[in-house]
Design a protein around this motif. Structure first.
Motif, PDB file in Angstrom:
ATOM      1  N   SER A 187      -8.861 -11.127   2.101  1.00 58.93           N
ATOM      2  CA  SER A 187      -8.791 -10.377   0.847  1.00 58.93           C
ATOM      3  C   SER A 187     -10.006  -9.468   0.659  1.00 58.93           C
ATOM      4  O   SER A 187      -9.992  -8.576  -0.196  1.00 58.93           O
ATOM      5  CB  SER A 187      -8.696 -11.349  -0.335  1.00 58.93           C
ATOM      6  N   ARG A 188     -11.043  -9.682   1.455  1.00 62.59           N
ATOM      7  CA  ARG A 188     -12.257  -8.869   1.359  1.00 62.59           C
ATOM      8  C   ARG A 188     -12.296  -7.767   2.416  1.00 62.59           C
ATOM      9  O   ARG A 188     -13.273  -7.012   2.501  1.00 62.59           O
ATOM     10  CB  ARG A 188     -13.488  -9.771   1.527  1.00 62.59           C
ATOM     11  N   TYR A 244      -3.598  -8.721  -4.640  1.00 63.02           N
ATOM     12  CA  TYR A 244      -5.024  -8.788  -4.981  1.00 63.02           C
ATOM     13  C   TYR A 244      -5.192  -9.054  -6.466  1.00 63.02           C
ATOM     14  O   TYR A 244      -4.377  -8.627  -7.286  1.00 63.02           O
ATOM     15  CB  TYR A 244      -5.714  -7.468  -4.627  1.00 63.02           C
ATOM     16  N   PRO A 274      -6.820  -5.074  -7.922  1.00 62.58           N
ATOM     17  CA  PRO A 274      -6.571  -3.988  -6.974  1.00 62.58           C
ATOM     18  C   PRO A 274      -7.005  -2.634  -7.520  1.00 62.58           C
ATOM     19  O   PRO A 274      -7.166  -2.444  -8.734  1.00 62.58           O
ATOM     20  CB  PRO A 274      -5.055  -4.040  -6.797  1.00 62.58           C
ATOM     21  N   GLY A 324      -7.320  -3.228  -1.906  1.00 58.85           N
ATOM     22  CA  GLY A 324      -8.045  -4.441  -2.266  1.00 58.85           C
ATOM     23  C   GLY A 324      -9.512  -4.240  -2.561  1.00 58.85           C
ATOM     24  O   GLY A 324     -10.252  -5.220  -2.710  1.00 58.85           O
TER      25      GLY A 324
END
Length: 317
Positions: free
Chosen positions: A86-87, A114, A117, A156
Motif C-alpha cells: 500500500s506504500r 486505499y 487515495p 495510493g
C-alpha cells in the motif's frame, strides 16, 4: 545522508530451463546493484534485454530473486504483505491493465483499495483521461494505456514509485505532463525508480543513474559525473572550430586517439577530444599553422556517448 528507500545488492535472477538451450538456465541478472533515496529520481538505464524490467519486478516483489538482497522501505518485497504494497506505486511496462475495463471505472476501483487515495478526477483531468474514459482499455492506444497506468500508480500517494518505461508511446505533450508529475512527486519526497532506454529522458529526470548491461550494474553516478571528462581517452567529447580552409590536418598527431578532419571548407572537427594535453597539442598546431580560429565549440559528452562506450567495451570483452 538519507537512508535509501530501495536497496538492491548483487541481485541475481535465472529463467529456465530453456528447451532451445538444451534445458539450461538463462542468467538474466548476474549482479545488479543500486540504491534509491527519498526525494530523488533514480534511473536504471540500459538497452532492451539488459535486465531493467526484471530488476524492477524483483524490487516490486513480482519475482523471487535467485540471489542477492532486495529491500524496499526496509522489507523484502517478495515476502512482504499488503502493508508494504500500500506504500508502493507500480507502473508496469506492459500496463498490466484488465483489457475489458474502462479507465475511470478502473481508477475508481483501485482508489477504493486505499484509505486516503489521491483524487481520481484530478489525475484523470491532468492526464487527459476523460477524453477516452468510456472506451475499453483493449481499444486504447499505447500512450493512452500508459496514462491510465501512470494514474493508477499514483492513486495510493506512494512513498516509493516504480515506473517501467513511463514515456513509452506518449506524444510530446503527454510526455511533458508525465515528466512534470514525476518532478512533483520527487518534490513531495517520493522515492522514484524508473527504467528507460531513452537517454534524453534519463538526462532530464535523473538525480542518479545506474547503467545495466547484460544483467550487471556497470556504471553509476549523477548525470554530471557520468558525462564528465575522464583520463580514459575513450571517454571524450568533440571539438569543432572554424578557421581558414586547407589547414594541414594530418600534422596534428599528438592526441589521445582523436582525429582532426576538415568536415567542410574552413569547418574542422576534432573527435575524441579527451584531455588538457589535447588542448595544448591543438594550440601548438594552430600556432605552427599560423591559423586563428574564428569560432570554437566543444560538444559535451552525453549519456548516449557513455552508454555507447560501455556497449563497445562489452562487445570487446
Amino acid at each position: 545522508m538519507l537512508q535509501p528507500s530501495v536497496l538492491v545488492r548483487d541481485l541475481r535472477k535465472d529463467f529456465g530451463p530453456v528447451p532451445s538451450l538444451d534445458g539450461r538456465m538463462v542468467k538474466v541478472l548476474r549482479g545488479v546493484n543500486f540504491q534509491a533515496a527519498p526525494g530523488e529520481v533514480t534511473t536504471l538505464l540500459g538497452s532492451n534485454g539488459a535486465g531493467k524490467s526484471t530488476t524492477l519486478s524483483c524490487a516490486q516483489g513480482l519475482l523471487k530473486p535467485d540471489g542477492g538482497d532486495v529491500t524496499v522501505l526496509g522489507q523484502q518485497p517478495y515476502r512482504a504483505g499488503s502493508a508494504l504494497r500500500s506504500r508502493v506505486g507500480v507502473m508496469l511496462q506492459d500496463g498490466g491493465l484488465p483489457p475489458s475495463a474502462r479507465p475511470l471505472a478502473l481508477l475508481n476501483l483501485v482508489a477504493r483499495m486505499y484509505q486516503h487515495p489521491a483524487s481520481v478526477d484530478e489525475l484523470a483531468d491532468r492526464l487527459g483521461i476523460h477524453a477516452f474514459a468510456h472506451t475499453n482499455i483493449r481499444r486504447l492506444s499505447g500512450g493512452q494505456k500508459q496514462r491510465v497506468a501512470f494514474a493508477a500508480a499514483l492513486l495510493g500517494k506512494p512513498e516509493v514509485l516504480f515506473l517501467d518505461e513511463p514515456s513509452a508511446g506518449l506524444d510530446p505533450q503527454s510526455r511533458q505532463i508525465v515528466f512534470d508529475m514525476i518532478q512533483e512527486q520527487r518534490a513531495l519526497g517520493t522515492c522514484i525508480v524508473l527504467t528507460t532506454h531513452l537517454m534524453d529522458d534519463a538526462e532530464k529526470l535523473s538525480d542518479r543513474v545506474f547503467i545495466i548491461d547484460r544483467g550487471q550494474t556497470v556504471a553509476e553516478g549523477t548525470v554530471a559525473q557520468l558525462t564528465s571528462w575522464s583520463a580514459d581517452a575513450s571517454e571524450s567529447g568533440e571539438l569543432s572550430f572554424e578557421a581558414r580552409p586547407g589547414l594541414p590536418v594530418e600534422e596534428l598527431t599528438t592526441l589521445s586517439g582523436g582525429v582532426l578532419s576538415e568536415a567542410a571548407p574552413g569547418n574542422y572537427r576534432l573527435s575524441k577530444f579527451a584531455s588538457p594535453a589535447d588542448m595544448v597539442a591543438l594550440s601548438q598546431w594552430l600556432d605552427a599553422s599560423q591559423a586563428m580560429p574564428t569560432t570554437m565549440a566543444m560538444r559535451k559528452r552525453t549519456l548516449e556517448d557513455v552508454f555507447l562506450e560501455i556497449a563497445e567495451k562489452s562487445r570487446d570483452e
